[in-house]
Write an enzyme that holds these catalytic residues in place. Structure first.
Site, PDB file in Angstrom:
ATOM      1  CB  CYS A 174      12.988   7.694   9.866  1.00 21.81           C
ATOM      2  SG  CYS A 174      13.800   6.550   8.762  1.00 21.81           S
ATOM      3  CD  GLU A 178       9.938  11.222  13.132  1.00 25.10           C
ATOM      4  OE1 GLU A 178       8.751  10.866  13.141  1.00 25.10           O
ATOM      5  OE2 GLU A 178      10.860  10.514  12.724  1.00 25.10           O
ATOM      6  CE  LYS A 201      -1.914   2.490   3.172  1.00 24.97           C
ATOM      7  NZ  LYS A 201      -1.790   3.827   2.566  1.00 24.97           N
ATOM      8  CD  GLU A 215      12.880  -0.195   9.841  1.00 19.35           C
ATOM      9  OE1 GLU A 215      13.245   0.717  10.611  1.00 19.35           O
ATOM     10  OE2 GLU A 215      13.639  -1.058   9.403  1.00 19.35           O
TER      11      GLU A 215
HETATM   12  P1  NAD Z   1       2.190   7.871   8.716  1.00 20.15           P
HETATM   13  O1  NAD Z   1       2.356   7.058   9.937  1.00 20.15           O
HETATM   14  O2  NAD Z   1       1.244   9.002   8.733  1.00 20.15           O
HETATM   15  O3  NAD Z   1       1.683   6.944   7.502  1.00 20.15           O
HETATM   16  C1  NAD Z   1       2.403   5.828   7.087  1.00 20.15           C
HETATM   17  C2  NAD Z   1       1.487   4.883   6.333  1.00 20.15           C
HETATM   18  O4  NAD Z   1       0.508   4.341   7.231  1.00 20.15           O
HETATM   19  C3  NAD Z   1       0.706   5.533   5.199  1.00 20.15           C
HETATM   20  O5  NAD Z   1       0.687   4.654   4.103  1.00 20.15           O
HETATM   21  C4  NAD Z   1      -0.693   5.683   5.797  1.00 20.15           C
HETATM   22  O6  NAD Z   1      -1.711   5.717   4.833  1.00 20.15           O
HETATM   23  C5  NAD Z   1      -0.777   4.445   6.638  1.00 20.15           C
HETATM   24  N1  NAD Z   1      -1.770   4.490   7.734  1.00 20.15           N
HETATM   25  C6  NAD Z   1      -2.282   5.576   8.350  1.00 20.15           C
HETATM   26  N2  NAD Z   1      -3.131   5.190   9.328  1.00 20.15           N
HETATM   27  C7  NAD Z   1      -3.153   3.837   9.320  1.00 20.15           C
HETATM   28  C8  NAD Z   1      -3.825   2.850  10.103  1.00 20.15           C
HETATM   29  N3  NAD Z   1      -4.656   3.185  11.100  1.00 20.15           N
HETATM   30  N4  NAD Z   1      -3.576   1.552   9.837  1.00 20.15           N
HETATM   31  C9  NAD Z   1      -2.724   1.191   8.855  1.00 20.15           C
HETATM   32  N5  NAD Z   1      -2.065   2.079   8.077  1.00 20.15           N
HETATM   33  C10 NAD Z   1      -2.279   3.389   8.313  1.00 20.15           C
HETATM   34  O7  NAD Z   1       3.654   8.330   8.293  1.00 20.15           O
HETATM   35  P2  NAD Z   1       4.082   9.396   7.183  1.00 20.15           P
HETATM   36  O8  NAD Z   1       3.684  10.744   7.662  1.00 20.15           O
HETATM   37  O9  NAD Z   1       3.677   8.939   5.832  1.00 20.15           O
HETATM   38  O10 NAD Z   1       5.685   9.250   7.242  1.00 20.15           O
HETATM   39  C11 NAD Z   1       6.458   9.902   8.177  1.00 20.15           C
HETATM   40  C12 NAD Z   1       6.798   9.009   9.349  1.00 20.15           C
HETATM   41  O11 NAD Z   1       7.434   7.809   8.903  1.00 20.15           O
HETATM   42  C13 NAD Z   1       7.793   9.632  10.290  1.00 20.15           C
HETATM   43  O12 NAD Z   1       7.365   9.443  11.620  1.00 20.15           O
HETATM   44  C14 NAD Z   1       9.070   8.870  10.042  1.00 20.15           C
HETATM   45  O13 NAD Z   1       9.963   8.810  11.112  1.00 20.15           O
HETATM   46  C15 NAD Z   1       8.584   7.535   9.685  1.00 20.15           C
HETATM   47  N6  NAD Z   1       9.583   6.825   8.908  1.00 20.15           N
HETATM   48  C16 NAD Z   1      10.305   5.840   9.508  1.00 20.15           C
HETATM   49  C17 NAD Z   1      11.291   5.172   8.813  1.00 20.15           C
HETATM   50  C18 NAD Z   1      12.094   4.093   9.456  1.00 20.15           C
HETATM   51  O14 NAD Z   1      12.682   3.314   8.750  1.00 20.15           O
HETATM   52  N7  NAD Z   1      12.145   4.004  10.755  1.00 20.15           N
HETATM   53  C19 NAD Z   1      11.526   5.485   7.484  1.00 20.15           C
HETATM   54  C20 NAD Z   1      10.781   6.494   6.896  1.00 20.15           C
HETATM   55  C21 NAD Z   1       9.797   7.143   7.616  1.00 20.15           C
END
Ligand code: NAD
Length: 478
Positions: free
Chosen positions: A285, A381, A175, A251
């Protein structure tokens, strides 16, 4: 417009939603808005492909398909490059590194690993009541995988989930992030058009809301959910996944510290810190967002970092000379700006930056000095080009401050004394750590977090084994 990939077919949806170019704020295309019915069909296809085809057991087919996908990405990568620049706001420079070219090699790495990886393991024979028992372990694919990804590095994160899952013999529903749907759907189109990956083995969805992700995380026919995103969403995913006790890989966020010891080369370290915080406009991240400096050198280092931030070129991400592009959305820019304002109210000094630049969602490289390690800007963050400088008293104090966070994703240290730097690195509770600029990020290197930065490791052999089950067999042989 791109299509969803469901059961080997590229399909359109009735509903679509706009995909915005973050460098202009304008709609540049529309994306399919999958419904929960589409998600159900994708899970059913993945389940059928796993349960009724020889995908999970035909290692040679999987090696061939991974190689085909690698070749397709190399040969057709330019369209994906332009899309990544336009939709993700990644700079052209970054697409030649971690936004595209480096991640493409993840497919080759797992094709190579699969050729040699032992899928069986013999244990010692044992004698029990006069009988000899042969015992061994067979490693098998874990099943149907739901892969849910964020917006910031859609290629890298998508590939780091898809490649090892496919190598292991799993089938996948991937997704996309609502903010970067077309980049991920382009991968689905390459799979459909340039590989022999059988129908149902990979399904790719995009949707504007959270329902599809939530459905995948909770679905009884999904065996593994691999999620990258914020810690807040990660908690929801884990909770939903607990319904059928599916395996969860997470992650999540980070608040990593770069520690400059008093014998570090401050000129070099200041340059590194400044360019690091502006990489993908701080939307990474593992970026070191806290700069820990010896108290007596605080002002001198702040001055050097500020001078380097002034050299960061920002603007049109498609220009090869641009170092920093935009934030992903107005919402993200509002969040970053509000955090900077609250940091100043809480006593941090705004040395440079803190400005919005239009059109698009640009935010100037920002430096906050004299930051209280307990304050919001040092604990939460940001996901923007905002560096918080925090003074420390000695090495023990630096370690204490670095570890004083719910996160544990990454970090770094700079010192003229390698032994002192390694000793300090060993005391930091994080999944990756850079010593004197060392690069830990590559397809063969496990990546992931301690504490609330996640569970499990992506990439490397560890990233492959996340998608395997172990079956212990025993047979009387004499
Ligand atoms: P987010 O958590 O808002 O969304 C991530 C994904 O989860 C999206 O595809 C979203 O549609 C989906 N999602 C949202 N609600 C959901 C639910 N209830 N159930 C299942 N899926 C759901 O994150 P974002 O704003 O897209 O990305 C930024 C975040 O990602 C930051 O916190 C960053 O640190 C983290 N990140 C972590 C890593 C890592 O490897 N640790 C890498 C990149 C980004």
């Amino acid at each position: 417009m791109k299509h969803l990939l469901i059961d080997g077919r590229l399909v359109e949806t009735e509903r679509t939603y706009p995909s915005l170019n973050p460098a202009t704020g304008e709609e540049f295309d529309r994306a399919p808005d999958a419904t929960t019915d589409d998600a159900e069909r994708a899970v059913a296809a993945a389940r059928r492909a796993f349960d009724t085809t020889d995908w999970a057991t035909d290692r040679q087919l999987r090696i061939r398909c991974l190689e085909q996908l690698h070749t397709a990405l190399v040969e057709h990568g330019d369209e994906l490059r332009e899309l990544t620049i336009t939709e993700v706001g990644a700079t052209r420079q970054l697409t030649h590194a971690n936004q595209l070219d480096v991640p493409i090699e993840i497919f080759r790495y797992y094709a190579d690993l699969l050729r040699d990886y032992p899928m069986t393991e013999e244990l010692a024979e044992v004698e029990i009541r006069g009988q000899t028992h042969r015992r061994w372990i067979e490693k098998e694919a874990a099943g149907v995988v739901a892969a849910i990804i964020p917006y910031n590095y859609p290629n890298q994160i998508g590939f780091a989930k898809l490649a090892p899952a496919l190598a292991a013999g799993c089938t996948v529903v991937l997704k996309a992030s609502p903010d970067t749907p077309l980049t991920t759907l382009a991968l689905g189109e390459l799979i459909a058009e340039h590989t022999d990956i059988p129908p149902g083995v990979v399904n790719v969805l995009s949707s504007s809301g959270v329902e599809v992700g939530a459905l995948l995380a909770a679905h009884a026919d999904v065996d593994v959910v691999t999620f990258t995103g914020s810690t807040a969403t990660g908690r929801k995913v884990m909770e939903a996944a607990s319904k059928n006790l599916k395996r969860v890989f997470l992650e999540l966020g980070g608040k990593s510290a770069m520690i400059l010891l008093d014998d570090a080369d401050f000129d070099l370290a200041a340059m590194f810190a400044a360019f690091m915080i502006c990489s993908h406009a701080g939307q990474g991240c593992a970026i070191t967002t806290r700069l820990l400096v010896p108290r007596e050198h605080h002002d001198e280092i702040v001055e050097k970092v500020a001078a380097n931030l002034g050299r960061v070129t920002y603007g049109d991400p498609s220009d090869p000379n641009t170092y920093m592009g935009p934030l992903i959305s107005e919402k993200q820019r509002d969040k970053v700006d509000a955090m900077v304002k609250r940091a100043v109210e809480a006593g941090a000094k705004l040395v440079t930056g803190g400005e919005r630049v239009d059109p698009g969602y640009f935010y100037t490289p920002t430096l906050l000095a004299g930051v209280d390690p307990a304050s919001e800007i040092a604990q939460e963050e940001i996901f923007g080009p905002v560096l918080a400088v925090i003074p420390f008293d000695d090495d023990d104090d630096a370690v204490r401050i670095a570890n004083d966070t719910i996160y544990g994703l990454s970090g770094g240290v700079q010192s003229a004394d390698p032994e002192r730097a390694i000793a300090l690195a060993r005391r930091i509770r994080s999944g990756t750590f850079s010593i004197n600029g060392g690069n830990y990020f590559a397809p063969d290197a496990p990546f992931g977090g301690y504490k609330q930065s996640g569970i499990g490791r992506e990439m490397g052999v560890a990233g492959f084994e996340e998608f395997l089950e172990r079956k212990t067999l025993a047979m009387v042989v004499g």
